[in-house]
Design a protein around this motif. Sequence first.
Motif, PDB file in Angstrom:
ATOM      1  N   SER A   1     -68.224 -97.880  -3.083  1.00 49.85           N
ATOM      2  CA  SER A   1     -69.383 -98.030  -1.988  1.00 49.85           C
ATOM      3  C   SER A   1     -70.437 -99.136  -2.660  1.00 49.85           C
ATOM      4  O   SER A   1     -70.806 -99.779  -1.848  1.00 49.85           O
ATOM      5  N   LEU A   2     -70.753 -98.870  -3.966  1.00 51.22           N
ATOM      6  CA  LEU A   2     -71.699 -99.620  -4.341  1.00 51.22           C
ATOM      7  C   LEU A   2     -71.381-101.012  -4.419  1.00 51.22           C
ATOM      8  O   LEU A   2     -72.232-101.966  -4.153  1.00 51.22           O
ATOM      9  N   LEU A   3     -70.043-101.458  -5.032  1.00 52.61           N
ATOM     10  CA  LEU A   3     -69.553-102.752  -4.852  1.00 52.61           C
ATOM     11  C   LEU A   3     -69.397-103.525  -3.715  1.00 52.61           C
ATOM     12  O   LEU A   3     -69.977-104.458  -3.218  1.00 52.61           O
ATOM     13  N   GLY A   4     -68.805-102.700  -2.659  1.00 55.05           N
ATOM     14  CA  GLY A   4     -68.854-103.070  -1.269  1.00 55.05           C
ATOM     15  C   GLY A   4     -70.290-103.323  -0.547  1.00 55.05           C
ATOM     16  O   GLY A   4     -70.438-104.353   0.037  1.00 55.05           O
ATOM     17  N   LEU A   5     -71.329-102.493  -0.865  1.00 58.10           N
ATOM     18  CA  LEU A   5     -72.560-102.834  -0.312  1.00 58.10           C
ATOM     19  C   LEU A   5     -73.191-104.014  -1.003  1.00 58.10           C
ATOM     20  O   LEU A   5     -73.867-104.683  -0.529  1.00 58.10           O
ATOM     21  N   LEU A   6     -73.039-104.124  -2.338  1.00 54.60           N
ATOM     22  CA  LEU A   6     -73.498-105.183  -3.010  1.00 54.60           C
ATOM     23  C   LEU A   6     -72.962-106.639  -2.545  1.00 54.60           C
ATOM     24  O   LEU A   6     -73.565-107.769  -2.274  1.00 54.60           O
ATOM     25  N   ILE A   7     -71.372-106.520  -2.251  1.00 49.95           N
ATOM     26  CA  ILE A   7     -70.723-107.695  -1.822  1.00 49.95           C
ATOM     27  C   ILE A   7     -71.354-108.055  -0.242  1.00 49.95           C
ATOM     28  O   ILE A   7     -71.711-109.279   0.116  1.00 49.95           O
ATOM     29  N   ILE A   8     -71.119-106.980   0.504  1.00 45.36           N
ATOM     30  CA  ILE A   8     -71.605-107.116   1.982  1.00 45.36           C
ATOM     31  C   ILE A   8     -73.015-107.773   1.919  1.00 45.36           C
ATOM     32  O   ILE A   8     -73.241-108.784   2.976  1.00 45.36           O
TER      33      ILE A   8
ATOM     34  N   MET B   1     -74.306-111.092   4.432  1.00 42.56           N
ATOM     35  CA  MET B   1     -75.384-110.733   5.594  1.00 42.56           C
ATOM     36  C   MET B   1     -75.918-109.469   5.336  1.00 42.56           C
ATOM     37  O   MET B   1     -75.603-108.477   4.670  1.00 42.56           O
ATOM     38  N   PRO B   2     -77.416-109.477   5.557  1.00 42.66           N
ATOM     39  CA  PRO B   2     -78.190-108.518   5.447  1.00 42.66           C
ATOM     40  C   PRO B   2     -77.766-107.284   6.257  1.00 42.66           C
ATOM     41  O   PRO B   2     -77.441-107.162   7.394  1.00 42.66           O
ATOM     42  N   ILE B   3     -77.705-106.071   5.290  1.00 41.98           N
ATOM     43  CA  ILE B   3     -77.244-104.606   6.093  1.00 41.98           C
ATOM     44  C   ILE B   3     -78.506-103.828   5.803  1.00 41.98           C
ATOM     45  O   ILE B   3     -78.186-102.739   5.197  1.00 41.98           O
ATOM     46  N   GLY B   4     -79.823-103.934   6.135  1.00 46.05           N
ATOM     47  CA  GLY B   4     -80.883-103.283   5.679  1.00 46.05           C
ATOM     48  C   GLY B   4     -80.923-101.632   6.050  1.00 46.05           C
ATOM     49  O   GLY B   4     -80.958-100.679   5.382  1.00 46.05           O
ATOM     50  N   SER B   5     -80.361-101.629   7.293  1.00 49.23           N
ATOM     51  CA  SER B   5     -80.434-100.345   7.961  1.00 49.23           C
ATOM     52  C   SER B   5     -79.021 -99.280   7.092  1.00 49.23           C
ATOM     53  O   SER B   5     -79.220 -98.209   7.134  1.00 49.23           O
ATOM     54  N   VAL B   6     -77.838 -99.952   7.045  1.00 51.27           N
ATOM     55  CA  VAL B   6     -76.976 -99.336   6.309  1.00 51.27           C
ATOM     56  C   VAL B   6     -77.327 -98.997   4.931  1.00 51.27           C
ATOM     57  O   VAL B   6     -77.028 -97.942   4.546  1.00 51.27           O
ATOM     58  N   LEU B   7     -78.025 -99.733   4.226  1.00 51.01           N
ATOM     59  CA  LEU B   7     -78.386 -99.683   2.904  1.00 51.01           C
ATOM     60  C   LEU B   7     -79.419 -98.301   2.801  1.00 51.01           C
ATOM     61  O   LEU B   7     -79.249 -97.761   1.701  1.00 51.01           O
ATOM     62  N   ASN B   8     -80.181 -98.475   3.873  1.00 46.38           N
ATOM     63  CA  ASN B   8     -81.344 -97.309   3.839  1.00 46.38           C
ATOM     64  C   ASN B   8     -80.482 -95.895   4.254  1.00 46.38           C
ATOM     65  O   ASN B   8     -81.106 -95.035   3.547  1.00 46.38           O
ATOM     66  N   GLU B   9     -79.726 -95.896   5.084  1.00 47.09           N
ATOM     67  CA  GLU B   9     -78.903 -94.593   5.359  1.00 47.09           C
ATOM     68  C   GLU B   9     -78.007 -94.176   4.131  1.00 47.09           C
ATOM     69  O   GLU B   9     -78.066 -93.234   3.738  1.00 47.09           O
ATOM     70  N   PHE B  10     -77.689 -95.092   3.321  1.00 42.62           N
ATOM     71  CA  PHE B  10     -76.757 -94.874   2.121  1.00 42.62           C
ATOM     72  C   PHE B  10     -77.569 -94.328   1.264  1.00 42.62           C
ATOM     73  O   PHE B  10     -77.198 -93.431   0.266  1.00 42.62           O
ATOM     74  N   ASP B  11     -78.932 -94.923   0.986  1.00 45.96           N
ATOM     75  CA  ASP B  11     -79.796 -94.593   0.102  1.00 45.96           C
ATOM     76  C   ASP B  11     -80.397 -93.095   0.286  1.00 45.96           C
ATOM     77  O   ASP B  11     -80.534 -92.388  -0.719  1.00 45.96           O
ATOM     78  N   ALA B  12     -80.605 -92.738   1.547  1.00 49.44           N
ATOM     79  CA  ALA B  12     -80.968 -91.567   1.862  1.00 49.44           C
ATOM     80  C   ALA B  12     -79.995 -90.295   1.689  1.00 49.44           C
ATOM     81  O   ALA B  12     -80.408 -89.265   0.992  1.00 49.44           O
ATOM     82  N   ILE B  13     -78.614 -90.597   1.891  1.00 51.80           N
ATOM     83  CA  ILE B  13     -77.513 -89.894   1.516  1.00 51.80           C
ATOM     84  C   ILE B  13     -77.428 -89.701  -0.079  1.00 51.80           C
ATOM     85  O   ILE B  13     -77.351 -88.476  -0.498  1.00 51.80           O
TER      86      ILE B  13
END
Length: 793
Positions: free
Chosen positions: A425-432, A436-448
Amino acid sequence: MEKLTAKLFLKETSQITQLTSLSGMWVYLALTASLLSFLILSVNMYSLVLSTVFGIRLILTRQRLVITSCLFLFLSFGCFFFYVHNQTVKGLQLKNEVVSNCLILVQPDTVEVDGQSLKFRAVITESGEKIKVNNWLRTKEEHDYFLNLDDRVCLKVSGELTSISVKRNLGAFDYKKYATEQGVYRQLKVDEILSKSKDKSFSPIGIIRSCRAKINRYITKNYPTTTASYLKSLFIGVKDHEFKANQNQLSRLGILHFFSISGMHVYFFLALLGYGLRSIGLFPEDIYGLEISFLLLFLGLTGFSTSVGRSVFYIAILKSVQRFRLTLSPLDAWSLALLFSLVINPYLLLTAAGQLSFGLTAYIIFLAPIIQKQVSQRMELLVFSVVLSILSVPIVAFNFFEWQIGSLLLTVILMPFFSFVLMPSLLGLLIINLVMPIGSVLNEFDAILSKGQEVLFKLNNLDSFHIVTGKLPLIVVGVAIVISIIWLSKVRPSFWFSVICLVGMVAVISGFKYCDPRGMVAFVDVGQGDGLVIKRPFNRGTIIVDTGGKLEVKNPAIEGWKKGSGKSSEVNYDIIPVLKSLGVASIDAVFITHGHIDHFGNLPMVAQQFKIKKLIYPEGTKNQSLFNELSKTLKNKKIPQVEVLAGTKWNFSEYQLTALAPLVAGKGDNDNSLVLKTKIKDKSFLLMGDLEKTGEEMLVRRYADLKTDILSTGHHGSKTSSNDFFINRVRPTDAIISCGVANHFGHPNQETLENLAKVNARVFRTDQQGMIYCTWTPFSSKLSQAKTVMLSE
């Protein structure tokens, strides 16, 4: 072309297969080097005895090649370790000095900015000496410059080079020892940065450090706090403020050691690389070179950490075994990895990380075949994780004074979670996010992620799953490890033999504190505050008088960029490690002398980590607003609270405490301090809190006999306490002054010191000598003379 390739391959093979002549015996060489490191770099009786036993066992092998190889390694590594030891001695003898126009080369991947505080590692260009640098940032431009620094720069500075402070309390983290093992002997306090210039010299290590700093800065700027912390710690080995703030929680859970020493991310990235290279049609012999290159690069990018180094060397050796068709066993690969690591870091096995990383890997090598033979495939992971966690208990308890029963099952859950969920998950988020910016997805993942971490940390509140062992003698740890070796030496150990060995090993570690006959009175160095611990023999009970706490000096000018994270771990270097090193799991009573934060500020952390049976304080203390709020919080945690006045007594079998003040309820300030008197063996104690001259005069009028052997002076040695008339009545043999190093209040005051000198009292100061303590046993009628941590260790 094929013939040339075959000849080159045969040449490589003939050179490398010389290793196989010692197949199965490399462990003897690794043990030789390991024991040498203990003998030369940390001389003690146990290493001498172990070396003698090992020498006899080596001779009994009657393997001439093995004995000759060990002798050669003994001579070569012996010379190397002596050289390292001599360099360390020279480094520790370096004097304090004021420097001006000093050129230092900044290591950009070590820069830490927290408000106005700046810390980093550097090298003095003229001498090549490694140093730790501390600076106080004065302008926002300076703050932003270092916050964004990700390249090698030279600074011309003026300041003072001083030796690094030794540890101040029993059980505290020894930063001086840690720094010394890394070749850092002095720290530079910068007065002024005179100039900055980019370093243009070519250095492969420097380039790697710059890349690491750039990755760190990118992650910090583009990812939410918790996600960024995991990305940095797992991918580049950077432990930021967030990680350090949570480090104590992870340690108490018993998973920090698993998290930091597993090196599993190395396997993850290598498997990913191998899959990618095979998918584009590369042959194994081509992949081998790329994999080795990647491993070495990854080692540099993670800061040459112990766990990654062990994993890199171990995997590289196993890959070489496959590539050149060698006959080396996993134990041989482990031994060679240990030899390589000792060359890079001679102090490796004197560190917790080294002991855990190589110790647990050795256990895995021996444990795997036993589990495979005797456990069904379905239960293999569960049994393996539980047994490995049990085997780790001696090393974990020796270094951290505690272990968590819950860690037996947590490792079972977390191992697949880290491998198959978190890492991908961390590697996928880092590459994506790079694409392209995925701020909302990152915030949701961070909250979880934050919520999951919060739930995990709540397990620390389950006292029944938490075992505090105290500081263990080497002989006890040795006995436990011998038991584990006896069990592992059995090819097919029976169920009951396994239970007896594993339970016996844990019992030895967990039960030793109940066999320790020493009691202790400890005036803990809590900085500018008070903190006293009295532990009874055989761990039959413990009380605390004040916990210490950071006295915050309010400054309205500190705002915006000047304001730090506020995530201080000061308490973990003061009273809590002392309690854990003494084997304390619960506290019979916590006495708070009055409602000032430098006497109770650490109480919330103490309450979080230890069961408090009773909280005692003078009537009127809750008139202090901060203490009143804390009292309500602790009441919700069902901690019984008792308000007392003079005349109250408490019996603790070996000693009795009597309250001499206050006479009536007050405002909870200095003059309403709880004053306690006690006698342990042949020594009497008078504990003054922050009582000032008015209160001292009351004591002299009310009590005819105030003579005492050991006086805890009032108000940290301030001139508002310890007046001449009072000191003449008490006439202490020893006077303890608890105050902070270079404190803003100028404690202790010269007048106080002169009053104590008039009665020939020996003065002990926590700011100069660290923790001060006395011990006793039930078998003696006397209390020991006062000892100090900074001078006795």
